[in-house]
Scaffold this active site. Structure first.
Site, PDB file in Angstrom:
ATOM      1  N   LEU A  43       0.866  -1.309   0.056  1.00  0.00           N
ATOM      2  CA  LEU A  43       0.020   0.086   0.137  1.00  0.00           C
ATOM      3  C   LEU A  43       1.120   1.151  -0.015  1.00  0.00           C
ATOM      4  CD1 LEU A  43      -2.944  -0.300   2.542  1.00  0.00           C
ATOM      5  CD2 LEU A  43      -3.086  -0.106  -0.031  1.00  0.00           C
ATOM      6  N   ASP A  44       0.606   2.171  -0.890  1.00  0.00           N
ATOM      7  CA  ASP A  44       1.372   3.293  -0.818  1.00  0.00           C
ATOM      8  C   ASP A  44       1.317   4.215   0.166  1.00  0.00           C
ATOM      9  OD1 ASP A  44       2.210   2.954  -3.469  1.00  0.00           O
ATOM     10  OD2 ASP A  44       0.454   4.110  -4.427  1.00  0.00           O
TER      11      ASP A  44
END
Length: 303
Positions: A43-44
């Site tokens: 996940l960024d």
């Protein structure tokens, strides 16, 4: 320094915004004092939500978590294109056009099913051995090939104002939500980027399974000890719900553990399978394949 522990299982972490997936993984690994850890899908830092974290022997099942279907809640900002296709990038184009509710609804079906999608220039895809985001940050022009991804469903869940629209997106492996936001905006005659992103499901894990770092730290303080937090772990086999399961007896289990095949006898013997979950009593023994009527070990768990 405390001796690292053999802790096995999954944590459905609710990752906060601003924290990278690798940083989140390190914090969970430290909280459990675990020897091994890995995560099931990056996940960024901009995004929040579900980051499945595998501890111990669960790391051998990470690929099944990464292959699972995912659901995101995304807020798209119309009228501004950004270099990274999310709010962290520089504004690179603007538009005065704002799509109507009916315009938005009319284009959703175009983006469902198997679609061609070009990844963002700021992505981890390798180009001639270099990460695309490193090349983009260095000012180099990055050309990424389109790829086929699958989007099961997109629906509008809120329209807070003319500049923003919130969607729920259920998709398969390799889908870039930033690319989806960019492409939907272009299809609507404007430009756009991801203003907010939250992942709410990965494979068998959903919102009700998530636990925050703060809660994990609180549990660790309330009940200190090597096994204090094992109660929040999900079993190793949680991410293997989608593959067939097969029970073996003691003698068969011992053969498999020694790396030997087991002949499956009888008319009811399962047909060829690339992956089956083998159970030994209540314990998952590992993942095997079935080839020519024999059970062959592929990835066994050291439990």
């Amino acid at each position: 320094m405390k001796t690292k522990q053999d802790i096995h299982g999954w944590i459905a972490l609710d990752k906060p915004e601003g924290l990278g997936s690798t940083q989140a993984l390190a914090r969970v690994k430290r909280l459990f004092n675990a020897k091994k850890a890995g995560h099931g899908g990056t996940l960024d830092p901009l995004a929040s939500g579900l980051l499945p974290i595998a501890l111990g022997e669960a790391t051998k099942t990470v690929s099944w978590a990464m292959d699972g279907q995912k659901t995101y809640q995304v807020v798209v900002r119309w009228g501004e294109a950004r270099s990274t296709d999310d709010r962290e990038g520089d504004i690179c184009a603007v538009s005065d056009h704002r799509p109507s509710d009916s315009d938005i609804e009319s284009i959703l079906s175009r983006f469902e099913g198997d679609i061609e999608q070009t990844p963002p220039k700021f992505s981890a895809i390798k180009v001639a051995g270099e990460r695309a985001y490193d090349l983009a940050r260095a000012g180099e022009e990055v050309e990424l090939a389109a790829r086929t991804v699958r989007i099961e469903k997109i629906e509008v869940i809120a329209r807070p104002d003319a500049d923003h629209c919130a969607f729920s997106v259920t998709c398969g492996k390799g889908t870039y939500i930033r690319s989806l936001a960019r492409d939907m905006a272009l299809a609507l005659g404007t430009v756009g980027h991801v203003a907010r992103l939250r992942r709410v499901a990965v494979g068998p894990f959903g919102e009700n399974d998530m636990i925050s770092l703060e809660k994990l730290e609180e549990l660790g303080h309330k009940a200190p000890g090597d096994n204090a937090m094992e109660g929040v772990l999900r079993p190793i086999e949680t991410v293997l719900d989608g593959i067939p399961a097969l029970a073996v007896k003691d003698a068969e289990a011992q053969r498999l553990r020694q790396g030997q095949s087991v002949l499956l006898r009888g008319a009811s013997a399962p047909i060829a399978q690339d992956a089956v979950l083998v159970m030994w009593g209540q314990r998952p023994l590992g993942i095997c394949s079935i080839e020519k009527g024999s059970l062959k070990p592929k990835r066994l768990f050291n439990l």
